[in-house]
Motif scaffolding. Structure first.
Motif, PDB file in Angstrom:
ATOM      1  N   MET A   1      23.997 -86.574 -11.151  1.00 15.91           N
ATOM      2  CA  MET A   1      24.321 -87.259 -12.409  1.00 15.91           C
ATOM      3  C   MET A   1      25.749 -87.759 -12.364  1.00 15.91           C
ATOM      4  N   ALA A   2      25.970 -88.833 -13.039  1.00 18.70           N
ATOM      5  CA  ALA A   2      27.325 -89.371 -13.079  1.00 18.70           C
ATOM      6  C   ALA A   2      28.072 -88.690 -14.216  1.00 18.70           C
ATOM      7  N   PHE A   3      29.321 -88.345 -13.973  1.00 19.85           N
ATOM      8  CA  PHE A   3      30.044 -87.625 -15.001  1.00 19.85           C
ATOM      9  C   PHE A   3      30.815 -88.536 -15.942  1.00 19.85           C
ATOM     10  N   SER A   4      30.840 -89.826 -15.628  1.00 18.29           N
ATOM     11  CA  SER A   4      31.498 -90.705 -16.581  1.00 18.29           C
ATOM     12  C   SER A   4      30.553 -90.841 -17.760  1.00 18.29           C
ATOM     13  N   GLU A   5      31.103 -90.756 -18.972  1.00 19.50           N
ATOM     14  CA  GLU A   5      30.240 -90.693 -20.136  1.00 19.50           C
ATOM     15  C   GLU A   5      29.484 -91.990 -20.354  1.00 19.50           C
ATOM     16  N   ASN A   6      30.203 -93.092 -20.288  1.00 20.22           N
ATOM     17  CA  ASN A   6      29.545 -94.360 -20.505  1.00 20.22           C
ATOM     18  C   ASN A   6      29.901 -95.235 -19.324  1.00 20.22           C
ATOM     19  N   GLY A   7      28.881 -95.662 -18.628  1.00 21.32           N
ATOM     20  CA  GLY A   7      29.071 -96.339 -17.355  1.00 21.32           C
ATOM     21  C   GLY A   7      30.244 -97.292 -17.297  1.00 21.32           C
ATOM     22  N   GLU A   8      30.387 -98.145 -18.306  1.00 29.22           N
ATOM     23  CA  GLU A   8      31.276 -99.277 -18.151  1.00 29.22           C
ATOM     24  C   GLU A   8      32.688 -99.057 -18.698  1.00 29.22           C
ATOM     25  N   THR A   9      32.911 -97.978 -19.442  1.00 24.29           N
ATOM     26  CA  THR A   9      34.202 -97.867 -20.114  1.00 24.29           C
ATOM     27  C   THR A   9      35.277 -97.307 -19.199  1.00 24.29           C
ATOM     28  N   HIS A  10      36.519 -97.565 -19.565  1.00 21.50           N
ATOM     29  CA  HIS A  10      37.643 -97.134 -18.747  1.00 21.50           C
ATOM     30  C   HIS A  10      38.578 -96.303 -19.595  1.00 21.50           C
ATOM     31  N   THR A  11      39.022 -95.191 -19.033  1.00 20.25           N
ATOM     32  CA  THR A  11      39.814 -94.281 -19.835  1.00 20.25           C
ATOM     33  C   THR A  11      41.275 -94.322 -19.451  1.00 20.25           C
ATOM     34  N   SER A  12      41.713 -95.333 -18.752  1.00 23.72           N
ATOM     35  CA  SER A  12      43.119 -95.371 -18.390  1.00 23.72           C
ATOM     36  C   SER A  12      43.708 -96.738 -18.716  1.00 23.72           C
ATOM     37  N   VAL A  13      45.034 -96.819 -18.591  1.00 17.54           N
ATOM     38  CA  VAL A  13      45.694 -98.101 -18.792  1.00 17.54           C
ATOM     39  C   VAL A  13      45.362 -98.984 -17.596  1.00 17.54           C
ATOM     40  N   ARG A  14      44.953-100.202 -17.886  1.00 18.53           N
ATOM     41  CA  ARG A  14      44.634-101.090 -16.770  1.00 18.53           C
ATOM     42  C   ARG A  14      45.549-102.306 -16.786  1.00 18.53           C
ATOM     43  N   ARG A  15      45.898-102.746 -15.591  1.00 16.42           N
ATOM     44  CA  ARG A  15      46.647-103.993 -15.484  1.00 16.42           C
ATOM     45  C   ARG A  15      45.655-105.135 -15.318  1.00 16.42           C
ATOM     46  N   PHE A  16      46.168-106.331 -15.363  1.00 14.42           N
ATOM     47  CA  PHE A  16      45.292-107.491 -15.251  1.00 14.42           C
ATOM     48  C   PHE A  16      44.477-107.429 -13.955  1.00 14.42           C
ATOM     49  N   GLU A  17      45.139-106.945 -12.890  1.00 13.29           N
ATOM     50  CA  GLU A  17      44.474-106.911 -11.589  1.00 13.29           C
ATOM     51  C   GLU A  17      43.278-105.959 -11.590  1.00 13.29           C
ATOM     52  N   ASP A  18      43.318-104.969 -12.483  1.00 12.99           N
ATOM     53  CA  ASP A  18      42.247-103.970 -12.478  1.00 12.99           C
ATOM     54  C   ASP A  18      40.998-104.442 -13.200  1.00 12.99           C
TER      55      ASP A  18
ATOM     56  N   GLN B   1      49.566-116.512 -22.574  1.00 11.82           N
ATOM     57  CA  GLN B   1      50.361-115.350 -22.193  1.00 11.82           C
ATOM     58  C   GLN B   1      49.664-114.533 -21.114  1.00 11.82           C
ATOM     59  N   ALA B   2      50.488-113.908 -20.259  1.00 13.37           N
ATOM     60  CA  ALA B   2      49.917-113.043 -19.229  1.00 13.37           C
ATOM     61  C   ALA B   2      49.553-111.695 -19.863  1.00 13.37           C
ATOM     62  N   ILE B   3      48.505-111.071 -19.338  1.00 13.64           N
ATOM     63  CA  ILE B   3      48.097-109.755 -19.843  1.00 13.64           C
ATOM     64  C   ILE B   3      48.804-108.688 -19.021  1.00 13.64           C
ATOM     65  N   ARG B   4      49.651-107.884 -19.682  1.00 14.24           N
ATOM     66  CA  ARG B   4      50.400-106.863 -18.938  1.00 14.24           C
ATOM     67  C   ARG B   4      49.615-105.554 -18.849  1.00 14.24           C
ATOM     68  N   ALA B   5      48.932-105.216 -19.925  1.00 16.82           N
ATOM     69  CA  ALA B   5      48.185-103.960 -19.912  1.00 16.82           C
ATOM     70  C   ALA B   5      47.037-104.036 -20.911  1.00 16.82           C
ATOM     71  N   VAL B   6      45.957-103.330 -20.570  1.00 17.89           N
ATOM     72  CA  VAL B   6      44.789-103.262 -21.454  1.00 17.89           C
ATOM     73  C   VAL B   6      44.375-101.806 -21.563  1.00 17.89           C
ATOM     74  N   VAL B   7      44.128-101.351 -22.783  1.00 16.07           N
ATOM     75  CA  VAL B   7      43.530-100.022 -22.918  1.00 16.07           C
ATOM     76  C   VAL B   7      42.310-100.145 -23.816  1.00 16.07           C
ATOM     77  N   ASP B   8      41.204 -99.560 -23.348  1.00 18.34           N
ATOM     78  CA  ASP B   8      39.970 -99.586 -24.134  1.00 18.34           C
ATOM     79  C   ASP B   8      39.945 -98.421 -25.099  1.00 18.34           C
ATOM     80  N   SER B   9      39.497 -98.675 -26.317  1.00 20.95           N
ATOM     81  CA  SER B   9      39.259 -97.587 -27.256  1.00 20.95           C
ATOM     82  C   SER B   9      37.766 -97.495 -27.507  1.00 20.95           C
ATOM     83  N   ASP B  10      37.342 -96.346 -28.012  1.00 21.92           N
ATOM     84  CA  ASP B  10      35.922 -96.139 -28.261  1.00 21.92           C
ATOM     85  C   ASP B  10      35.657 -95.964 -29.753  1.00 21.92           C
TER      86      ASP B  10
END
Ligand SMILES: Nc1ncnc2c1ncn2[C@@H]1O[C@H](COP(=O)(O)OP(=O)(O)O)[C@@H](O)[C@H]1O
Ligand SMILES: [Mg+2]
Lengths: 783, 166
Positions: free
Chosen positions: A1-18, A34-43
């Motif tokens: 089983m995969a331990f990530s709760e929801n397949g597609e979500t990300h729990t860390s700060v991501r840069r544009f490259e990520d 504008q350039a995107i410096r950081a993205v964080v997903d909320s649930d």
């Protein structure tokens, strides 16, 4: 089983490259030029419903999206700072506007708290928010929401399995092969024993598989009726009978030999592998213990005693069990299964197929039951743990139970838990009562088929009776190994994880180590120079900030300050339990890091607030730092520590056992033993950390007298809550939040009217409410 | 016997009002005086989530404890509820779609009153806490909390899934 709760979500700060290509496209759209410096997903949405939200840090703006639509857009130029409020089960990232207004940028569940904390830091860095401002915001946020309660959970970067510590091995991704290889290497000193054990396992399997074949010989050749021969004439049959007898005796003897050999090889195998297991256990423990002694105190700040104990005791046992039982069981089982299959198929593949027909069903049934058993036994274990916890608790709290007359309530509550445990066990018994019998029945269906079909073949002359019996015997030997092999993966995994955890501890580097050219120091004068020292425990806030302090040989320094101001931390640095994060500490002009740790510590004596006595006699405890000390010297030290009187009042005097299984001494008594320990060690440098805080004033006077004697002629750093204790200090240093804010003699500091004067005032006021004699003592000390 | 009387710290809900300030903060209005409130938490978040609600000022000092949210006027009640729902966020599990265990970690796939959710629970014994006969509070690996109000009222398939864990 995969331990990530929801397949597609990300729990860390991501840069544009990520970001994925699709995300880039859709986010670039809302970001505009504008350039995107950081993205964080909320649930979590602001309403408290689960949903998708995002906070984007752009060049000039912060952008909050909810379900892909723009919810808020705030220009960075309007902002002063960002900070997070931690609530139960969720949190909020706040933006502080230039006019002080608070804007709630986004709400998120605890699963994202880490990432938003980091994002807030990044926003502050972008805004070039000052450190003071950040600190002030953090305090505001803590006031408004309470402190962050939970430690972050670490995830295995590979599969997402939640780990307690970033350094933990992921049980799922542990490379079983790698760990097993290392385990093998551990056994290399005992390779002869291992080889011998292996050989015996092979022999045992062979001897175990032999009897049915011999019995087949017996039945087909020796026990075949002689009647057909008898008609041929008396003499012939007489001769034949005698021959048969010889044959019979021969085979029975061979069988006897096989049985004996089987038992002997079993004995040798068990002994060899058992010894091997024990040796591995012993080696592992001793390696681990060495590691534990080598590791610096910061390791013990991170790890709980319970976890370390589990490494030492439980995990090593798991590995031992693998070496002495599981490994050879797997081998024997495999050989047995393969051996039987080969023999059966070689003789008659059709009958072999019938005989082994129930195998898949047996496998399925076993698997199904073992899943069910696991959950049942888990319930039993839980109920049992409840029960034992409740017994444990009431027994240790019996005094309270009785004093509040709550016996009946405790009995009721116990009965309830007892009943629950009983019910769980009953379920387990029921399940077990179904499993084994139904399995036996299944395999006997196979036996029936073999009897019927094989019997028919015997009647038809295609098969001999001996072979029929051999098939039946082999069938009975076949299914247990098969069932056990089914658990193979689990056994491997369990042992590999255990071993991995042990290896992890062994691989932990110590933060504080001797480097190669570290020198020995002998006759230390005791000149301590603390130069621009800053220190942080775990890359958080600085606990000490740029401390500079020179202590002359023989000088007594009193360290004063509120709880948490960093006093104990400073003295731990002097004893080199930790190394300074910045700056250095020198003893007689030599950096502590260039000195061998043993040499350094043999020059330092420490008396701590909470004296620790090892299990052993009082004598052993006093002589701990100098095991060769004579009995007279020990008494001399005890006398100097004002401990002699009370020790002599114990029936066994210096031979009294203390610690876990011995008498329990009072706090003041323990403290005096530990002072005696320091006296006997006779170190040029002495550290006293709140040595008298835990005792009453009368005892304190006695201890104080002993300490005055001890301090004489040594470089001393003394920490005390009761300022009166420091009356002999040459100089007082006042620490506040990790900084030296005042220093000087008592009189100078009183005259200066700073923090020290305030503290003295508070204590003097407090003293007024005390009985007259203690007040006298207090004022007497004020010189 | 006791030197502190309950009157000293209890705020009678009938006697006060609350309103939102411009930046979303909360203001307590008592005897015509306004006071900003920084933090609102229940003293018994699990057993009495809507009674004895602590109000603190911006410095973290407790202003007092509201005796019962229910006795506030409708607007104030709404505000306190919102704040409480945030200071103690605990969605209610309405259905359990799937429970799967591997290596001591249980993966819960549930429907809550706040929407669908999947979370991981380690050490079920410690993190599934039973309150009263049929109520459970579950804490996941990240520190989120979920509640099963009354497990008898869950669909029977969910009850069956839950049985070994509760
Ligand atoms: N082992 C540790 N790990 C992390 N932080 C610590 C540790 N020991 C102390 N601290 C923190 O360092 C600060 C100073 O503590 P300490 O030196 O014990 O102060 P004092 O002895 O003056 O009371 C406190 O904020 C405390 O929480
Ligand atoms: Mg301290």
């Amino acid at each position: 089983m995969a331990f990530s709760e929801n397949g597609e979500t990300h729990t860390s700060v991501r840069r544009f490259e990520d970001l994925s290509a699709r995300e880039r496209a859709s986010l670039s759209h809302v970001a505009g030029d504008q350039a995107i410096r950081a993205v964080v997903d909320s649930d979590l949405l602001p309403s408290g419903d689960y949903g998708d939200a995002q906070l984007l840090l752009l060049d000039r703006e912060l952008l909050a999206l909810e379900d892909g639509r723009e919810a808020r857009r705030i220009a960075l130029s309007e902002l002063r700072a960002a900070s997070c409020r931690h609530f139960v089960g969720n949190g909020v990232l706040d933006l502080i506007a230039r006019d002080g207004r608070r804007i709630e940028a986004i709400r998120y569940s605890k699963s994202r708290a880490e990432a938003f904390d980091q994002l807030a830091e990044q926003i502050n860095a972008t805004l070039e928010t000052s450190a003071e401002e950040i600190e002030a915001r953090r305090e505001d946020a803590a006031k408004a929401s309470g402190p962050a309660e939970d430690r972050p959970t670490y995830r295995c970067p590979n599969c997402g399995y939640p780990l307690r510590h970033a350094s933990d091995a992921c049980p799922k991704c542990t490379s079983t092969r790698q760990v097993m290889w290392r385990l093998m290497k551990l056994m290399r000193h005992h390779w002869k024993l291992a080889l011998f054990g292996l050989l015996m396992s092979l022999l045992f399997t062979a001897f175990n598989l032999a009897p049915p074949l011999l019995i087949q010989q017996l039945v087909d050749n020796a026990l075949r009726p002689v009647s057909d021969a008898r008609t041929g004439g008396g003499a012939v049959s007489e001769r034949m009978l005698a021959e048969r007898w010889r044959y019979l005796a021969g085979i029975v003897a061979a069988l006897g030999g096989v049985f004996l050999a089987r038992s002997i090889s079993a004995h040798l195998r068990i002994r060899a592998l058992g010894t091997l297991g024990n040796r591995v256990l012993k080696d592992l423990r001793s390696c681990l213990y060495r590691t534990l002694q080598r590791l610096s105190l910061s390791y013990y700040d991170r790890e709980h005693t319970g976890r370390i104990m589990a490494r030492m005791l439980t995990d090593t046992r798991v590995v031992q069990r693998f070496v002495d039982r599981s490994a050879q069981q797997i081998l024997v089982n495999m050989l047995t299964v393969v051996g039987i299959a080969v023999v059966l198929f070689a003789k008659n593949w059709k009958l072999a197929a019938i005989a082994l027909l129930p195998t898949p069903i047996v496998l399925l049934l076993t698997k199904w039951f073992s899943v069910r058993f696991r959950s049942i036994f888990r319930a039993v274990r839980r109920k049992y743990a409840n029960l034992s916890a409740s017994i444990n608790e009431t027994i240790s709290g019996m005094r309270v139970v009785k004093s509040f007359a709550q016996e009946d309530r405790e009995i009721d509550s116990f009965d309830e838990k007892n009943l629950e445990e009983y019910d769980a066990r009953t379920t387990a018994v029921t399940a077990r009562s179904r499993f084994i019998p139904s399995l036996t029945f299944l395999t006997s269906l196979g036996v029936l088929a073999v009897w019927l079909i094989g019997g028919g073949w015997v009647l038809g002359g295609v098969l001999t009776v001996g072979w029929l019996i051999a098939y039946i015997s082999y069938m009975n030997m076949f299914y247990n190994p098969v069932r056990q092999l089914l658990n193979l993966a689990e056994v491997f995994q369990e042992s590999a994880t255990g071993a991995e955890r042990i290896f992890n501890v062994m691989d932990t580097p110590s933060d504080v180590t001797d480097h190669e050219q570290a020198c020995d120091v002998s006759a230390v004068r005791g000149q301590i120079d603390i130069r621009n020292v800053s220190f942080t425990y775990d890359e958080g806030e600085y606990v000490l900030k740029d401390i500079t302090l020179a202590i002359a040989p023989g000088e007594m320094i009193g360290l004063v300050g509120q709880t948490g101001s960093g006093k104990s931390t400073l003295v731990s640095l002097v004893a080199r339990f930790y190394d300074p994060t910045k700056g250095c500490i020198c003893l007689d002009g030599v950096d502590l890091r260039d000195m061998r740790m043993k040499a350094l510590r043999s020059n330092i004596g420490m008396v701590l607030q909470d004296p620790f006595l090892f299990a052993g006699t009082i004598r052993d405890n006093i002589a701990y730092g100098r095991p060769g000390a004579s009995e007279a010297e020990i008494i001399q030290a005890a006398k100097a520590a004002n401990a002699h009187e009370f020790i002599m009042n114990l029936p066994d005097a210096y031979d009294t056992r203390v610690g876990e299984r011995g008498v329990s001494l009072s706090g003041g008594e323990k403290q005096r033993v530990s002072i005696a320990r320091a006296v006997l060690k006779d170190p040029p440098i002495l550290i006293l950390d709140e040595a008298t805080s835990a005792v009453d004033t009368a005892t304190e006077a006695i201890i104080q007298e002993a300490m005055d004697r001890l301090v004489h002629g040594r470089t001393t750093i003394a920490i005390a809550h009761r300022l009166s204790t420091l009356r002999n200090a040459d100089r007082l240093i006042v620490l506040d939040a990790g900084e030296i804010i005042e220093q000087g003699t008592h009189d100078e500091l009183i005259a200066a009217g700073g923090l020290y004067a305030d503290l003295c005032d508070i204590q003097a006021n407090f003293a007024k409410t005390l009985p007259a004699d203690s007040m006298l003592r207090l004022s007497g000390r004020r010189r | 016997m006791n030197e502190i009387t309950t009157d000293e710290f209890l705020i009678r809900a009938e006697a006060v009002r609350l309103r939102r300030s411009d930046d979303g903060g909360v203001v307590l209005i008592r005897d015509g005086r306004e006071q900003s409130v920084g933090r609102i938490t229940a003293a018994y978040p699990l057993t009495h989530p809507r009674r004895l609600v602590s109000l603190r000022d911006a410095d973290g000092q407790e202003v007092g404890l509201l005796d019962n949210v229910k006795d506030l006027d409708a607007d104030s009640r709404q505000i306190v509820r919102q704040e409480l729902d945030r200071s103690y966020f605990m969605p209610r599990i309405m259905d359990v779609v799937d429970l799967r265990e591997e290596l001591n970690v249980v993966r819960w796939d549930v429907q809550t009153n706040k929407g669908p959710r999947t979370f991981l629970v380690r050490n079920v014994r410690r993190n599934v806490r039973r309150i009263g006969q049929r109520r459970f509070v579950i804490k996941d690996v990240d520190g989120n909390r979920y509640e099963i109000r009354d497990w008898i009222t869950l669909p029977s398939a969910a009850q069956k899934l839950l049985e070994p864990y509760l």
